[in-house]
Motif scaffolding. Sequence first.
Motif, PDB file in Angstrom:
ATOM      1  N   ARG A   1       0.857  -1.180   0.000  1.00 33.01           N
ATOM      2  CA  ARG A   1       0.000   0.000   0.000  1.00 33.01           C
ATOM      3  C   ARG A   1       0.897   1.235   0.000  1.00 33.01           C
ATOM      4  NH1 ARG A   1      -5.328  -0.499   0.552  1.00 33.01           N
ATOM      5  NH2 ARG A   1      -6.216  -2.450   1.332  1.00 33.01           N
ATOM      6  N   GLU A   2       0.503   2.224  -0.762  1.00 32.50           N
ATOM      7  CA  GLU A   2       1.284   3.454  -0.791  1.00 32.50           C
ATOM      8  C   GLU A   2       1.102   4.214   0.517  1.00 32.50           C
ATOM      9  OE1 GLU A   2       1.669   6.066  -4.043  1.00 32.50           O
ATOM     10  OE2 GLU A   2       1.369   4.506  -5.559  1.00 32.50           O
ATOM     11  N   MET A   3       2.181   4.826   0.972  1.00 33.35           N
ATOM     12  CA  MET A   3       2.151   5.582   2.226  1.00 33.35           C
ATOM     13  C   MET A   3       2.710   6.982   1.985  1.00 33.35           C
ATOM     14  SD  MET A   3       5.297   3.658   4.197  1.00 33.35           S
ATOM     15  CE  MET A   3       6.977   3.771   3.563  1.00 33.35           C
ATOM     16  N   ASN A   4       2.327   7.902   2.851  1.00 32.40           N
ATOM     17  CA  ASN A   4       2.879   9.254   2.788  1.00 32.40           C
ATOM     18  C   ASN A   4       3.450   9.648   4.143  1.00 32.40           C
ATOM     19  OD1 ASN A   4       0.522   9.562   4.233  1.00 32.40           O
ATOM     20  ND2 ASN A   4      -0.090  11.467   3.227  1.00 32.40           N
ATOM     21  N   SER A   5       3.902   8.632   4.857  1.00 27.20           N
ATOM     22  CA  SER A   5       4.477   8.820   6.186  1.00 27.20           C
ATOM     23  C   SER A   5       5.717   7.943   6.274  1.00 27.20           C
ATOM     24  CB  SER A   5       3.452   8.454   7.262  1.00 27.20           C
ATOM     25  OG  SER A   5       3.950   8.720   8.558  1.00 27.20           O
ATOM     26  N   GLY A   6       6.324   7.891   7.450  1.00 28.52           N
ATOM     27  CA  GLY A   6       7.491   7.055   7.646  1.00 28.52           C
ATOM     28  C   GLY A   6       7.582   6.597   9.086  1.00 28.52           C
ATOM     29  N   CYS A   7       8.303   5.527   9.304  1.00 26.58           N
ATOM     30  CA  CYS A   7       8.519   5.011  10.656  1.00 26.58           C
ATOM     31  C   CYS A   7       9.966   4.532  10.741  1.00 26.58           C
ATOM     32  CB  CYS A   7       7.565   3.858  10.948  1.00 26.58           C
ATOM     33  SG  CYS A   7       7.792   3.117  12.579  1.00 26.58           S
ATOM     34  N   PHE A   8      10.734   5.148  11.642  1.00 34.27           N
ATOM     35  CA  PHE A   8      12.143   4.795  11.755  1.00 34.27           C
ATOM     36  C   PHE A   8      12.346   3.427  12.397  1.00 34.27           C
ATOM     37  CE2 PHE A   8      13.576   9.501  11.656  1.00 34.27           C
ATOM     38  CZ  PHE A   8      13.559   9.467  10.273  1.00 34.27           C
ATOM     39  N   GLU A   9      11.294   2.798  12.845  1.00 34.23           N
ATOM     40  CA  GLU A   9      11.404   1.409  13.291  1.00 34.23           C
ATOM     41  C   GLU A   9      11.115   0.531  12.083  1.00 34.23           C
ATOM     42  OE1 GLU A   9       8.982  -0.848  16.545  1.00 34.23           O
ATOM     43  OE2 GLU A   9      10.821  -0.046  17.415  1.00 34.23           O
ATOM     44  N   GLY A  10      12.103   0.464  11.179  1.00 35.94           N
ATOM     45  CA  GLY A  10      11.975  -0.395  10.018  1.00 35.94           C
ATOM     46  C   GLY A  10      12.055   0.306   8.682  1.00 35.94           C
ATOM     47  N   MET A  11      12.294   1.629   8.655  1.00 41.10           N
ATOM     48  CA  MET A  11      12.396   2.319   7.366  1.00 41.10           C
ATOM     49  C   MET A  11      13.585   1.795   6.568  1.00 41.10           C
ATOM     50  SD  MET A  11      12.913   6.390   6.518  1.00 41.10           S
ATOM     51  CE  MET A  11      11.303   6.884   7.122  1.00 41.10           C
ATOM     52  N   PHE A  12      13.345   1.447   5.309  1.00 41.14           N
ATOM     53  CA  PHE A  12      14.349   0.906   4.403  1.00 41.14           C
ATOM     54  C   PHE A  12      14.414   1.856   3.218  1.00 41.14           C
ATOM     55  CE2 PHE A  12      15.847  -2.406   1.304  1.00 41.14           C
ATOM     56  CZ  PHE A  12      16.919  -2.895   2.035  1.00 41.14           C
ATOM     57  N   ILE A  13      15.508   2.580   3.074  1.00 41.23           N
ATOM     58  CA  ILE A  13      15.538   3.694   2.137  1.00 41.23           C
ATOM     59  C   ILE A  13      16.852   3.728   1.360  1.00 41.23           C
ATOM     60  CG2 ILE A  13      16.423   5.316   3.883  1.00 41.23           C
ATOM     61  CD1 ILE A  13      14.526   7.437   2.607  1.00 41.23           C
ATOM     62  N   HIS A  14      16.766   4.133   0.090  1.00 40.79           N
ATOM     63  CA  HIS A  14      17.934   4.166  -0.781  1.00 40.79           C
ATOM     64  C   HIS A  14      18.686   5.481  -0.635  1.00 40.79           C
ATOM     65  CE1 HIS A  14      20.220   4.151  -4.634  1.00 40.79           C
ATOM     66  NE2 HIS A  14      20.253   2.842  -4.395  1.00 40.79           N
ATOM     67  N   ARG A  15      20.003   5.440  -0.793  1.00 35.87           N
ATOM     68  CA  ARG A  15      20.845   6.613  -0.581  1.00 35.87           C
ATOM     69  C   ARG A  15      20.497   7.761  -1.534  1.00 35.87           C
ATOM     70  NH1 ARG A  15      25.859   6.362   0.244  1.00 35.87           N
ATOM     71  NH2 ARG A  15      26.535   8.300  -0.741  1.00 35.87           N
ATOM     72  N   SER A  16      20.025   7.447  -2.754  1.00 34.20           N
ATOM     73  CA  SER A  16      19.681   8.505  -3.703  1.00 34.20           C
ATOM     74  C   SER A  16      18.523   9.344  -3.196  1.00 34.20           C
ATOM     75  CB  SER A  16      19.329   7.900  -5.066  1.00 34.20           C
ATOM     76  OG  SER A  16      18.232   7.014  -4.954  1.00 34.20           O
ATOM     77  N   LEU A  17      17.613   8.713  -2.475  1.00 32.61           N
ATOM     78  CA  LEU A  17      16.490   9.447  -1.895  1.00 32.61           C
ATOM     79  C   LEU A  17      16.940  10.236  -0.676  1.00 32.61           C
ATOM     80  CD1 LEU A  17      13.547  10.044  -2.294  1.00 32.61           C
ATOM     81  CD2 LEU A  17      12.971   7.931  -1.089  1.00 32.61           C
ATOM     82  N   VAL A  18      17.824   9.659   0.124  1.00 40.59           N
ATOM     83  CA  VAL A  18      18.392  10.373   1.271  1.00 40.59           C
ATOM     84  C   VAL A  18      19.110  11.627   0.798  1.00 40.59           C
ATOM     85  CG1 VAL A  18      20.093  10.252   3.151  1.00 40.59           C
ATOM     86  CG2 VAL A  18      18.616   8.280   2.663  1.00 40.59           C
ATOM     87  N   GLN A  19      19.815  11.522  -0.309  1.00 41.81           N
ATOM     88  CA  GLN A  19      20.534  12.677  -0.853  1.00 41.81           C
ATOM     89  C   GLN A  19      19.564  13.805  -1.194  1.00 41.81           C
ATOM     90  OE1 GLN A  19      22.348  12.574  -4.913  1.00 41.81           O
ATOM     91  NE2 GLN A  19      24.257  12.859  -3.782  1.00 41.81           N
ATOM     92  N   LYS A  20      18.409  13.462  -1.745  1.00 43.92           N
ATOM     93  CA  LYS A  20      17.419  14.477  -2.099  1.00 43.92           C
ATOM     94  C   LYS A  20      16.774  15.102  -0.870  1.00 43.92           C
ATOM     95  CE  LYS A  20      16.057  12.363  -6.509  1.00 43.92           C
ATOM     96  NZ  LYS A  20      14.927  11.720  -7.248  1.00 43.92           N
ATOM     97  N   LEU A  21      16.523  14.297   0.148  1.00 49.76           N
ATOM     98  CA  LEU A  21      15.791  14.750   1.324  1.00 49.76           C
ATOM     99  C   LEU A  21      16.681  15.455   2.343  1.00 49.76           C
ATOM    100  CD1 LEU A  21      13.581  11.591   2.012  1.00 49.76           C
ATOM    101  CD2 LEU A  21      13.080  13.544   0.540  1.00 49.76           C
ATOM    102  N   GLY A  22      17.955  15.069   2.393  1.00 51.72           N
ATOM    103  CA  GLY A  22      18.805  15.496   3.487  1.00 51.72           C
ATOM    104  C   GLY A  22      18.627  14.555   4.664  1.00 51.72           C
ATOM    105  N   LEU A  23      19.257  14.856   5.770  1.00 54.34           N
ATOM    106  CA  LEU A  23      19.180  14.000   6.954  1.00 54.34           C
ATOM    107  C   LEU A  23      17.888  14.259   7.733  1.00 54.34           C
ATOM    108  CD1 LEU A  23      22.851  14.396   8.228  1.00 54.34           C
ATOM    109  CD2 LEU A  23      21.892  12.483   6.915  1.00 54.34           C
ATOM    110  N   PRO A  24      17.423  13.274   8.490  1.00 49.71           N
ATOM    111  CA  PRO A  24      16.301  13.521   9.396  1.00 49.71           C
ATOM    112  C   PRO A  24      16.630  14.676  10.343  1.00 49.71           C
ATOM    113  CG  PRO A  24      16.761  11.174   9.241  1.00 49.71           C
ATOM    114  CD  PRO A  24      17.891  11.873   8.547  1.00 49.71           C
ATOM    115  N   ASP A  25      15.636  15.430  10.710  1.00 47.26           N
ATOM    116  CA  ASP A  25      15.834  16.634  11.521  1.00 47.26           C
ATOM    117  C   ASP A  25      16.007  16.268  12.995  1.00 47.26           C
ATOM    118  OD1 ASP A  25      15.738  19.138  12.764  1.00 47.26           O
ATOM    119  OD2 ASP A  25      14.314  19.920  11.285  1.00 47.26           O
ATOM    120  N   PRO A  26      17.208  16.462  13.564  1.00 51.25           N
ATOM    121  CA  PRO A  26      17.441  16.081  14.966  1.00 51.25           C
ATOM    122  C   PRO A  26      16.727  16.987  15.958  1.00 51.25           C
ATOM    123  CG  PRO A  26      19.352  17.236  14.104  1.00 51.25           C
ATOM    124  CD  PRO A  26      18.429  17.021  12.936  1.00 51.25           C
TER     125      PRO A  26
END
Length: 329
Positions: free
Chosen positions: A172-197
């Motif tokens: 199912r498509e989602m528009n949220s995220g959960c850091f308990e299990g998020m699996f993400i590609h580096r190319s997308l991380v590059q676009k988004l930047g780091l999570p906001d501490p």
Amino acid sequence: MTAPANPAPATPASFDPASATIVIVTFNRSGLLTRALTSIGTMDPKPGRVVVIDNASVDDTTEVVESLREQLGTELVYRRLETNTGGAGGFSAGMETAYELGSEWIWLMDDDVEVLPDGLARMGAWTPRFRHIQGRRYDYDGSEFYWQYRVSTSLGIPIPFAPAGFDESGYREMNSGCFEGMFIHRSLVQKLGLPDPRFFIYWDDTIYGYLASRHEPCVIVDEFVLQRTREIKQWDMGTRHLNASSDTYRYYIMRNRGIMAHYYRAHGDYRPFAFAVGTAATFAKELIRLGFVERKVTKTGWNNLWRGMRDAWRLSRDKNFEIMAPLAQ
């Protein structure tokens, strides 16, 4: 209770398990961390690397990590932070570390889960199609955990009636995220930047998933890959549960609404009236949590909610606040 076994999937040739890094954030829970790392040692296939972010623990976390290094069966990178930066700061540091190490895929999780042996194969099976994938999790008692994967952007809150089941597509498509299990590609991380501490705890992964979904389809897949190892007091409402919380969480749940407003505003999705309704609903939900899950409505709990809402109002009006920037290419 032991979780039911899944039939093992075939890992596609296009996915190299060695390109994946598991990031675990921990704080003063060396016993739980031991179980998490031990479970990684039994994985087949294993990730190429494991990064442990220690949020300035004062227990024996450092010794535990070193004692398990040899039996893990893969490279282990241990980074101890000087101060406790909360889950948000820990995952931001973990994402940064994994990215700088050249990881293609980054799998984030807390220390209170075990990875199922074929977990990486199951996530890898979806990598030819998606670059932000959320697997499913068994709860402490082996029951199926339901995560609210859809968020009302205008209200800024999860949609509790989003369907729990899956069709033949298996996702199912989602528009949220959960850091308990998020699996993400580096190319997308590059676009988004780091999570906001600056979130410290709460809403950080919600916003990160929202940002990811603005770039491309993000999905939760019908694959069980984790199991929680810590029992949490909860109110069982059937498919959905309401977990117990803490006064610290209550403060940040409200306070971080101010940070959320900046992210929505920056991307043209901020609707002041609707967002205020969502904030009121969040406040009411926390009162329900106090009354029905924790069975107490204390002055401290009430004050933390009000204090958080006051600070959120101030934060949302801070004209000097800047959202996290994309990473340099």
